[in-house]
Structures are given as C-alpha cells and as structure tokens.
Design an enzyme around this catalytic site. Structure first.
Site, PDB file in Angstrom:
ATOM      1  N   ASN A 103     -19.364  -7.573  -9.796  1.00  0.00           N
ATOM      2  CA  ASN A 103     -20.719  -8.030 -10.064  1.00  0.00           C
ATOM      3  C   ASN A 103     -21.046  -7.689 -11.524  1.00  0.00           C
ATOM      4  O   ASN A 103     -20.931  -6.525 -11.922  1.00  0.00           O
ATOM      5  CB  ASN A 103     -21.689  -7.314  -9.109  1.00  0.00           C
ATOM      6  N   ASP A 125     -25.763 -19.355 -13.914  1.00  0.00           N
ATOM      7  CA  ASP A 125     -26.912 -19.776 -13.105  1.00  0.00           C
ATOM      8  C   ASP A 125     -28.169 -19.709 -13.983  1.00  0.00           C
ATOM      9  O   ASP A 125     -28.437 -18.681 -14.608  1.00  0.00           O
ATOM     10  CB  ASP A 125     -27.063 -18.856 -11.885  1.00  0.00           C
ATOM     11  N   LYS A 129     -36.991 -20.180 -12.544  1.00  0.00           N
ATOM     12  CA  LYS A 129     -38.355 -19.637 -12.370  1.00  0.00           C
ATOM     13  C   LYS A 129     -38.563 -18.435 -13.284  1.00  0.00           C
ATOM     14  O   LYS A 129     -37.685 -17.561 -13.357  1.00  0.00           O
ATOM     15  CB  LYS A 129     -38.565 -19.204 -10.916  1.00  0.00           C
ATOM     16  N   ASP A 161     -25.662 -26.624 -19.379  1.00  0.00           N
ATOM     17  CA  ASP A 161     -26.350 -27.917 -19.309  1.00  0.00           C
ATOM     18  C   ASP A 161     -27.860 -27.686 -19.281  1.00  0.00           C
ATOM     19  O   ASP A 161     -28.633 -28.619 -19.442  1.00  0.00           O
ATOM     20  CB  ASP A 161     -25.968 -28.644 -18.013  1.00  0.00           C
ATOM     21  N   THR A 199     -14.860 -26.617 -18.355  1.00  0.00           N
ATOM     22  CA  THR A 199     -14.980 -25.881 -17.087  1.00  0.00           C
ATOM     23  C   THR A 199     -15.223 -26.924 -15.984  1.00  0.00           C
ATOM     24  O   THR A 199     -15.500 -28.091 -16.259  1.00  0.00           O
ATOM     25  CB  THR A 199     -16.160 -24.886 -17.131  1.00  0.00           C
TER      26      THR A 199
HETATM   27  C1  LIG Z   1     -22.706 -22.230 -11.912  1.00  0.00           C
HETATM   28  S1  LIG Z   1     -21.230 -21.365 -11.641  1.00  0.00           S
HETATM   29  C2  LIG Z   1     -20.257 -21.721 -13.102  1.00  0.00           C
HETATM   30  C3  LIG Z   1     -18.775 -21.588 -12.846  1.00  0.00           C
HETATM   31  C4  LIG Z   1     -17.858 -21.843 -14.062  1.00  0.00           C
HETATM   32  N1  LIG Z   1     -18.117 -20.921 -15.146  1.00  0.00           N
HETATM   33  C5  LIG Z   1     -17.960 -23.263 -14.562  1.00  0.00           C
HETATM   34  O1  LIG Z   1     -18.513 -23.469 -15.649  1.00  0.00           O
HETATM   35  O2  LIG Z   1     -17.453 -24.156 -13.881  1.00  0.00           O
HETATM   36  C6  LIG Z   1     -21.759 -19.694 -11.915  1.00  0.00           C
HETATM   37  C7  LIG Z   1     -20.790 -18.664 -11.332  1.00  0.00           C
HETATM   38  O3  LIG Z   1     -21.264 -17.377 -11.697  1.00  0.00           O
HETATM   39  C8  LIG Z   1     -21.031 -16.484 -10.604  1.00  0.00           C
HETATM   40  N2  LIG Z   1     -21.995 -15.372 -10.725  1.00  0.00           N
HETATM   41  C9  LIG Z   1     -23.337 -15.448 -10.768  1.00  0.00           C
HETATM   42  N3  LIG Z   1     -23.891 -14.228 -10.876  1.00  0.00           N
HETATM   43  C10 LIG Z   1     -22.859 -13.339 -10.897  1.00  0.00           C
HETATM   44  C11 LIG Z   1     -22.774 -11.921 -10.971  1.00  0.00           C
HETATM   45  N4  LIG Z   1     -23.861 -11.161 -11.033  1.00  0.00           N
HETATM   46  N5  LIG Z   1     -21.548 -11.349 -10.968  1.00  0.00           N
HETATM   47  C12 LIG Z   1     -20.424 -12.113 -10.877  1.00  0.00           C
HETATM   48  N6  LIG Z   1     -20.446 -13.468 -10.805  1.00  0.00           N
HETATM   49  C13 LIG Z   1     -21.641 -14.068 -10.803  1.00  0.00           C
HETATM   50  C14 LIG Z   1     -21.273 -17.344  -9.375  1.00  0.00           C
HETATM   51  O4  LIG Z   1     -20.627 -16.814  -8.241  1.00  0.00           O
HETATM   52  C15 LIG Z   1     -20.696 -18.691  -9.828  1.00  0.00           C
HETATM   53  O5  LIG Z   1     -19.335 -18.810  -9.451  1.00  0.00           O
END
Ligand SMILES: C[S@@+](CC[C@H](N)C(=O)[O-])C[C@H]1O[C@@H](n2cnc3c(N)ncnc32)[C@H](O)[C@@H]1O
Length: 232
Positions: A103, A125, A129, A161, A199
């Site tokens: 994490n 992500d 909000k 994006d 990606t």
């Molecule tokens: C929207 S995806 C983007 C995946 C990839 N980087 C791409 O561009 O195709 C965001 C990724 O971040 C991971 N993620 C989000 N918060 C996280 C955290 N606190 N620790 C580890 N991974 C995290 C999610 O599990 C997800 O796989």
C-alpha cells in the site's frame, strides 16, 4: 497458468517468487542487494496489470524496475503479463523487474531514504470529490514520502487523463516549490517519440480520443542542477 479464483492467484504468486514480492518491508534499504547490482531503481506506483513496468524493464535493461499495487490479483496478473512478454519476445526472464504488493500509504516502510531514482504515477485514481483530496497520490503528504525515498537524481513522472487530478497535481508541486518540466495537456497531439511506453489505461483513453496530460517533476539536487545547466 490461468488465474482461477483466490486459489489460482495464491498458487501463481507462490510459483513466481522470483518476480512477486509480497513482503517488501524485508527489503527496505536492500533493494539493490535483491537485484544483485547497483543500478538505479524506477518505481511505478499503482501499476495495475503491469503492462508499462514490464515493457519498460525490457526496453531499459540498465535500470531496475519495481511495480507496486495493493491487490494480490493484480500482482498475479502483472506476473502473467511479464511472462507472456518475455515469451513473445523470445527472451529469458528478466531479473531487473520486481512486482510488489504494498500500500503506497506505507511507502516509508518499503524504501529507505534516497533508495530510488524515479517514481512513475500513471493514471492514478483521481478521487474527484474535494473531501477525498488527501487520497490523491499527488497530495503533499504523498509527495513528502516520494521526496524522502528519491535520491539526488530523483524525478516524478506523471500521466493522467483527469483534468482535475492534473490541475491539483500541478498546484501541489508548485506549492512545494518543485521544478516542473515538459508539461503537456495533450501528450499524443504534442507528439510522442517511439520510445514512449503506453499503460493499459492510456491505451483505453487514447482509443476513445481523450487527452493525456503529462508532467515531469525534478526532485533531487543533481536532477535540478542538470536541468538548469541544460537551459543555459
Ligand atoms: C487507475 S489504475 C492505473 C493502472 C496503471 N498504472 C495504468 O495506467 O494502466 C490505478 C491503480 O492504482 C492502484 N492503487 C490505488 N491506490 C493504491 C495504494 N494506496 N497502494 C497501492 N496501489 C494503489 C489500484 O489498485 C490500481 O491498480
């Protein structure tokens, strides 16, 4: 091996113990020992299924790559992705790639000070909000963690994006007095060179005709010095 349910994921991760790292705290301050060399370490935070980090590790054998995500299933999928890439390219499994379950909140448990050279934030992500702003991976509290782990050549490279996340990120970097470089509001219109690696999310968004935003941030003193010298 096809992933079938939780058992399939567990089995795959056990078989891939060279590639998948499930207890990254063990290697804090010792990642170079694990890789068996002193090469720089580039880390993708939130790698998803690992397309970017796997391809980068193939393109840049002189760099060690770590892909981080927090779900077992994604680590397993990223292992599959790396293995199928090696097979497609007819190359031996690469030792410059590790896929890590962690994490990002606890990054300091995983890396010692100055241990890594680059952080990639690809399509993190956006947490649109306002009340969730602290969860954005470019909130000052996360940038402080990256600054600690990055070395003198340290940089952060961000692609997204999301206009909201991009605006928030630029403000965050600026408020912390960080130097930015090569800001683009539409990366694919501005022209990507052939070494550009997409990606999974980027591929999806580009296919839909969406704009990709990108920025590089110089963190380490040496990175900053090199950049300033290049301008003069
Ligand atoms: C929207 S995806 C983007 C995946 C990839 N980087 C791409 O561009 O195709 C965001 C990724 O971040 C991971 N993620 C989000 N918060 C996280 C955290 N606190 N620790 C580890 N991974 C995290 C999610 O599990 C997800 O796989």
């Amino acid at each position: 091996m096809r992933l079938r349910g939780k058992r399939g994921v567990k089995e795959l991760l056990e078989q891939q113990s060279q590639l998948a790292v499930l207890e990254p705290e063990t290697y804090k301050g010792k990642w170079n020992e694990l890789f068996g060399n002193d090469r720089p370490i580039y880390v993708e935070l939130g790698m998803g299924k690992g397309q970017f980090v796997s391809q980068m590790s193939l393109n840049y054998p002189e760099v060690n790559f770590i892909g981080v995500d927090m779900y077992d299933e994604l680590i397993a999928r990223a292992c599959e992705k790396a293995c199928s890439l090696w097979e497609e390219q007819g190359v031996e499994p690469r030792s410059n790639l590790k896929l890590v379950r962690a994490n990002i909140e606890f990054l300091e448990k995983m890396f010692a000070e100055d241990e890594i050279e680059r952080v990639y934030l690809n399509f993190s992500d956006p947490w649109p909000k306002n009340r969730h702003a602290r969860r954005r991976l470019t909130h000052a509290r996360f940038i402080e963690k990256y600054k600690r782990a990055l070395n003198e050549k340290g940089e952060i490279h961000l692609k997204t994006d999301s206009e909201t996340l991009f605006e928030f990120s630029l403000n965050s970097f600026a408020q912390m007095g960080l130097q930015m470089r090569d800001i683009s509001l539409n990366l694919h219109r501005d022209g990507i060179n052939e070494s550009h690696v997409m990606t999974e999310y980027e591929q999806k968004f580009v296919n839909k005709g969406m704009n990709i935003h990108r920025v590089e941030v110089l963190i380490g003193a040496q990175a900053l010095h090199n950049y300033r010298t290049s301008l003069s």
